[in-house]
Design an enzyme around this catalytic site. Structure first.
Site, mmCIF file in Angstrom:
data_model
loop_
_atom_site.group_PDB
_atom_site.id
_atom_site.type_symbol
_atom_site.label_atom_id
_atom_site.label_comp_id
_atom_site.label_asym_id
_atom_site.label_seq_id
_atom_site.Cartn_x
_atom_site.Cartn_y
_atom_site.Cartn_z
ATOM 1 N N GLN A 170 -4.075 18.554 6.535
ATOM 2 C CA GLN A 170 -4.442 18.212 5.151
ATOM 3 C C GLN A 170 -5.899 17.782 5.102
ATOM 4 O O GLN A 170 -6.336 16.923 5.863
ATOM 5 C CB GLN A 170 -3.562 17.071 4.627
ATOM 6 C CG GLN A 170 -3.933 16.609 3.212
ATOM 7 C CD GLN A 170 -4.834 15.394 3.208
ATOM 8 O OE1 GLN A 170 -4.717 14.530 4.072
ATOM 9 N NE2 GLN A 170 -5.764 15.326 2.258
ATOM 10 N N TYR A 223 0.834 -1.199 0.000
ATOM 11 C CA TYR A 223 0.000 0.000 0.000
ATOM 12 C C TYR A 223 0.876 1.259 0.000
ATOM 13 O O TYR A 223 0.593 2.224 -0.701
ATOM 14 C CB TYR A 223 -0.942 0.007 1.218
ATOM 15 C CG TYR A 223 -1.831 1.213 1.221
ATOM 16 C CD1 TYR A 223 -2.883 1.308 0.321
ATOM 17 C CD2 TYR A 223 -1.611 2.279 2.095
ATOM 18 C CE1 TYR A 223 -3.692 2.434 0.286
ATOM 19 C CE2 TYR A 223 -2.410 3.404 2.067
ATOM 20 C CZ TYR A 223 -3.443 3.474 1.166
ATOM 21 O OH TYR A 223 -4.233 4.594 1.127
ATOM 22 N N HIS A 237 1.140 13.154 -6.170
ATOM 23 C CA HIS A 237 0.758 12.233 -5.086
ATOM 24 C C HIS A 237 1.722 11.033 -5.047
ATOM 25 O O HIS A 237 1.331 9.909 -4.748
ATOM 26 C CB HIS A 237 -0.692 11.755 -5.312
ATOM 27 C CG HIS A 237 -1.454 11.463 -4.048
ATOM 28 N ND1 HIS A 237 -2.392 12.316 -3.529
ATOM 29 C CD2 HIS A 237 -1.441 10.382 -3.209
ATOM 30 C CE1 HIS A 237 -2.923 11.777 -2.440
ATOM 31 N NE2 HIS A 237 -2.361 10.613 -2.221
HETATM 32 C C1 FNR Z 1 0.128 9.408 0.618
HETATM 33 N N1 FNR Z 1 -0.188 10.705 0.205
HETATM 34 C C2 FNR Z 1 -1.267 11.349 0.765
HETATM 35 N N2 FNR Z 1 -1.539 12.637 0.438
HETATM 36 C C3 FNR Z 1 -2.556 13.296 1.019
HETATM 37 O O1 FNR Z 1 -2.782 14.459 0.692
HETATM 38 N N3 FNR Z 1 -3.316 12.681 1.970
HETATM 39 C C4 FNR Z 1 -3.124 11.390 2.340
HETATM 40 O O2 FNR Z 1 -3.816 10.861 3.213
HETATM 41 C C5 FNR Z 1 -2.082 10.677 1.706
HETATM 42 N N4 FNR Z 1 -1.842 9.373 2.007
HETATM 43 C C6 FNR Z 1 -0.735 8.732 1.516
HETATM 44 C C7 FNR Z 1 -0.445 7.438 1.917
HETATM 45 C C8 FNR Z 1 0.719 6.827 1.484
HETATM 46 C C9 FNR Z 1 1.038 5.440 1.956
HETATM 47 C C10 FNR Z 1 1.619 7.517 0.629
HETATM 48 C C11 FNR Z 1 2.917 6.906 0.197
HETATM 49 C C12 FNR Z 1 1.302 8.785 0.200
HETATM 50 C C13 FNR Z 1 0.687 11.421 -0.751
HETATM 51 C C14 FNR Z 1 1.796 12.169 -0.009
HETATM 52 O O3 FNR Z 1 1.291 13.256 0.702
HETATM 53 C C15 FNR Z 1 2.837 12.717 -1.001
HETATM 54 O O4 FNR Z 1 2.201 13.462 -2.007
HETATM 55 C C16 FNR Z 1 3.701 11.620 -1.629
HETATM 56 O O5 FNR Z 1 3.961 10.589 -0.721
HETATM 57 C C17 FNR Z 1 4.986 12.223 -2.138
HETATM 58 O O6 FNR Z 1 5.734 11.302 -2.828
HETATM 59 P P1 FNR Z 1 6.939 10.432 -2.172
HETATM 60 O O7 FNR Z 1 7.730 11.364 -1.289
HETATM 61 O O8 FNR Z 1 6.268 9.336 -1.391
HETATM 62 O O9 FNR Z 1 7.655 9.960 -3.353
#
Ligand code: FNR
Length: 402
Positions: free
Chosen positions: A154, A37, A295
């Site tokens: 957020q 996940y 994301h």
């Molecule tokens: C996320 N991201 C995310 N973004 C958001 O706005 N709300 C959320 O609840 C989540 N949940 C989430 C879960 C998981 C497991 C991941 C990996 C990512 C996206 C996160 O904020 C962000 O945009 C990315 O993770 C950035 O990319 P990198 O640093 O993982 O490559």
């Protein structure tokens, strides 16, 4: 300090400092569904991979014989000074990766002055996470002032304005400086790893803590539950929460006026912007900042790497909006590149969660501390003393092909 402890003191780090090995360590420590996940991208993961390739296309041109100490990593965002140009990206369901969950990551962030962005899809109510982070600094969540752990909120934007109002009221009361509204996830994407495993944490009652703990949400759906005991009806409650925040109905630009009314004068940042047109819309509709983000490649597979579009977006709106960046940051040099291309700060997601999965709070803290040390050291090597000095003159775009 980390560097000296390891290389001079011979003390090995709590978790590996190699981004690829870190992923492996998390894979070994976590359940396969939970790891996938976090790790997985949407579709064939083309955008997730492109995020990394985009960083490789930029090379640094270091400068010599310049003052580089003492280094200054502070940044000013929306009138407030933060210790680091790094923020913890909002990541949902953190207790699914390690029992320390959001409290662990928020505490790790607090110890380093890294702002923690609390996700709407968290496993622990906001107030509890805020209290734990503040307590770790010896501050109480009601005490004002600098000793409080910096945090942002957020929003996955509910359909019902009454629920939105309640969530934003709680975020303000809990001391969140900035509202980050995620626009790219009004519906879930096609995620083969999770589909094949039949794994959607929200449907299992994880990641709904904010909704479950919300009086307006509970009142609205009270008729569907046995009394007030939402927790006893997790499947049902999860369905309503999913329908509120991932309904498939996008809001419209005009609806931002509602968020402005509910949030007041505080900064509003739109997360998930990839086009110059949308960045200009954001400026026109009176928000304060944007996060150029795909994301982490988890939503629209085939979308452009966010680093690719960062410069043109900065050129278009950088003088009007605070432009932040995420998606694919893994090393200190990555941070430098995004800042040099005009981001005012960057968010990092998966690496910290891998640290959490591998070694709990301490693992998350170690990953963040390592990344900050790497940023600091890389700035020095590049001949840069302050974050504010970073600009495109230290970059060269080179495409060797392949
Ligand atoms: C996320 N991201 C995310 N973004 C958001 O706005 N709300 C959320 O609840 C989540 N949940 C989430 C879960 C998981 C497991 C991941 C990996 C990512 C996206 C996160 O904020 C962000 O945009 C990315 O993770 C950035 O990319 P990198 O640093 O993982 O490559």
């Amino acid at each position: 300090d980390l560097y000296a402890q390891a290389m001079v003191g011979g003390n090995k780090p709590v978790v590996t400092t190699d981004p690829n090995k870190l992923e492996q360590a998390a894979r070994q420590a976590m359940s396969p569904e939970a790891f996938n996940y976090v790790f997985g991208g949407a579709g064939e993961q083309a955008t997730m991979h492109a995020n990394r390739l985009a960083f490789r296309q930029w090379k640094l041109i270091p400068r010599m014989l310049r003052p580089t100490v003492p280094r200054d990593l502070r940044v000013k965002l929306f009138g407030k000074t933060y210790d680091t140009p790094l923020l913890m990206a909002p990541v949902g369901v953190q207790a699914a990766y390690h029992p320390d969950g959001e409290k662990g990551v928020a505490t790790a962030c607090a110890s380093l002055g890294v702002p923690f962005i609390y996700s709407t899809a968290a496993t622990t109510p906001l107030e509890d996470v805020a209290a734990a982070a503040d307590a770790s600094l010896g501050a109480s969540s009601s005490s004002a002032g600098a000793s409080r752990a910096p945090r942002w909120f957020q929003l996955y934007w509910p359909l019902d304005d009454a629920i939105t109002a309640s969530l934003l009221g709680r975020a303000r009361a809990a001391g969140c400086d900035v509202l980050v509204v995620t626009l790219d996830t009004f519906t879930m994407s096609w995620r083969p790893l999770d589909l094949d495993a039949g794994y959607l944490p929200f449907a299992r009652g994880e990641g709904n803590a904010l909704g479950f703990s919300d009086p307006v949400f509970r009142r609205k759906f009270a008729a569907h539950f046995d009394g007030d005991a939402v927790e006893d009806n997790v499947a049902m409650a999860s369905r309503f929460w999913l329908a509120e925040v991932f309904s498939g109905h996008a809001h419209r630009w005009e609806d931002l006026a509602t968020l402005r009314r509910l949030w007041g004068d505080g900064p509003i940042v739109l997360k998930g912007i990839l086009s110059v047109q949308d960045a200009e819309m954001a400026a026109r509709y009176g928000v304060d900042g944007i996060v150029v983000s795909n994301h982490g490649g988890r939503q629209m597979d085939g979308a452009v790497p966010s680093l690719e579009v960062l410069p043109e977006i900065v050129d278009a709106v950088g003088h009007r909006l605070t432009v932040l960046f995420d998606s694919g940051i893994r090393t200190g040099v990555d941070v430098l590149k995004a800042l040099a291309l005009g981001a005012k700060a960057v968010l990092v997601g998966r690496p910290v969660i891998y640290g959490l999965g591998a070694a709990g709070t301490d693992g998350a803290r170690h990953v963040l501390a390592g990344l900050l040390a790497d940023v600091d050291q890389s700035m020095g090597l590049a001949g840069v003393q302050r974050v504010s000095e970073l600009n495109r003159s230290i970059l060269r775009r080179i495409n060797y092909g392949g």
